[in-house]
Scaffold this motif. Structure first.
Motif: not given
Length: 465
Positions: A387-391, A393-394, A415-416, A453-455
């Protein structure tokens, strides 16, 4: 026969002004660089030695053409002064011109020829002098000096000035509509008037109406209509339900969802109306913008390193809360975990991921959600390269639909998601637009900010829930 191509900087100043970022001598005409048309014609006229002369920069065209071996010719390059006349040019290039008849193509002009004709015998038998001319340039034959100025009443070729945005647009449309068979245009296709390059993805419900010319690495998403009379450059994305008619979309351009482009030239974030070269810069990058290709090479390596390091930091920060809080929530029945199978970044394989839901009915479960403990296990997939850290949604395999990642530009399960960073509801059409945009345009450092920003958004969602 040898050929001199003399093109002065002032003759293509309009390209530099109106189509910023394009190398003028590589200006694409039906997805073929301008200079290639000149080389093709020189070869048909019997030239095997071509020299390009200009008072402007030749760096980009020299990098593209190199030594000319791909056309079976010897290419060379030299600089001239704007004030140099033809006789001065001959004097400066005497060694090149000696012992051969020389064809001089002078000016930023398009040569109208037919690839089915062999012009070599004709041009070698013609007398010295002007073969054909127009207001912007000419084709001349000479043996070192221009003493003979015979004009030919019936020229075997024609010249078209390329001296404005409008003339460039009209020339491209004319070739696409009426004369594509006269030239070697890039692309493949079993049908006439349809030239499609390599690595072109066309959505099932997209419609292609001839005549069209489509470059390499192009993605045309579902519901879009391309043509008639559309030239789509390379590294272009046409988003869902957009329509491109009688228009040119230049390289590295993103056309947003439900955008209607008619009788325009689109280049990065600008739409140009050919009559008068009136341009409109689009302020919304989700509608029209440029594309930076960072999916490979150093950019991709840097992104991987940044994502891995950030994931490790988050794992270290969340490890203790995860060990202390999740067992309690599991006992209380507020921590529900399952697994789902999703597409990986190749869209050809799958990856099994934990799917955690937290019932936010108390301070402890609210804290777990705010700290993103439900994403803790997936952080290890970043380090393993799954996975990437942000990208994006699976996307679960059973959810395959019109948002199939196989036709989603830059799909990168993470993940995010970028939609979370911009506080869009995950899974909606608007979220898909946001995710496609950032998948194309984000850079590694920007990804860190979007992750934060997601967090923060999860803390905010928790306090307002």
């Amino acid at each position: 026969m040898k050929t001199l191509l003399t093109i002065r900087e002032h003759s293509y100043a309009w390209v530099t002004s109106a189509l910023q970022g394009l190398a003028p001598l590589l200006l694409p005409i039906c997805n073929k660089p301008f200079v290639e048309f000149l080389i093709d014609f020189a070869v048909l006229a019997g030239s095997r030695d071509i020299r390009l002369l200009s008072d402007g920069s030749l760096q980009e065209v020299e990098q593209y053409c190199e030594n000319g071996s791909r056309w079976g010719v010897q290419m060379s390059y030299a600089h001239i002064k704007e004030s140099d006349d033809l006789q001065t040019i001959f004097e400066k290039n005497r060694r090149f011109c000696n012992d051969s008849k020389v064809m001089v193509i002078d000016g930023f002009v398009f040569v109208g020829y037919d690839k089915k004709n062999d012009y070599s015998d004709l041009f070698n038998s013609m007398p010295d002098g002007t073969v054909v001319s127009c207001a912007a340039g000419s084709i001349r034959l000479s043996t070192v000096s221009e003493s003979n100025t015979v004009n030919n009443d019936e020229a075997p070729v024609s010249l078209t000035p390329i001296d404005s945005v409008e003339s460039y647009y009209d020339l491209s449309m004319h070739i696409l509509r009426h004369e594509s068979s006269r030239y070697v245009l890039p692309g493949y296709g079993s049908e006439s008037d349809s030239y499609i390059g390599r690595n072109v993805t066309i959505g099932k419900s997209a419609e292609i109406i001839k005549p069209v010319s489509i470059g390499n690495n192009v993605q045309i998403l579902a519901g879009s209509v391309i043509g008639p009379d559309a030239v789509i450059g390379s590294n272009v994305i046409i988003d869902r339900k957009s329509r491109i008619t009688e228009s040119i979309v230049l390289d590295n351009t993103y056309i947003g969802e439900e955008l209607d482009v008619e009788c325009k030239i689109a280049i990065r974030n600008t739409l140009i109306s050919p009559p008068g070269a009136v341009s409109i810069a689009m302020e919304d990058p989700h509608l029209l913008t440029g594309i930076k290709n960072t999916a490979r090479g150093i950019g991709n390596l840097l992104r991987t390193i940044v994502h891995d390091l950030t994931a490790i930091v988050l794992i270290l920060l969340l490890f203790v809360p995860f060990i202390l809080i999740t067992p309690i929530l599991a006992i209380q029945g507020k921590w529900r975990s399952s697994r789902k199978t999703c597409y990986d970044h190749t869209c050809k394989a799958t990856v099994s991921l934990p799917n955690v839901s937290i019932e936010r009915s108390g301070p402890l479960s609210a804290l777990a959600f705010a700290l993103s403990l439900d994403r803790f296990s997936t952080l290890f997939r970043v380090i393993s390269g799954k996975l990437s850290l942000i990208g994006n949604a699976p996307m679960a395999v059973e959810e395959k639909n019109s948002s199939d990642p196989a036709v989603t530009p830059g799909y990168r399960p993470a993940v995010f998601s970028y939609a979370e960073a911009e506080n869009w509801p995950v899974g909606g059409n608007d979220a898909a637009i946001v995710e496609r945009f950032y998948a194309i345009h984000s850079n590694p450092l920007q990804d860190i900010g979007l992750t934060m920003k997601s967090l923060i958004n999860r803390f905010h969602d928790n306090t307002t829930a």
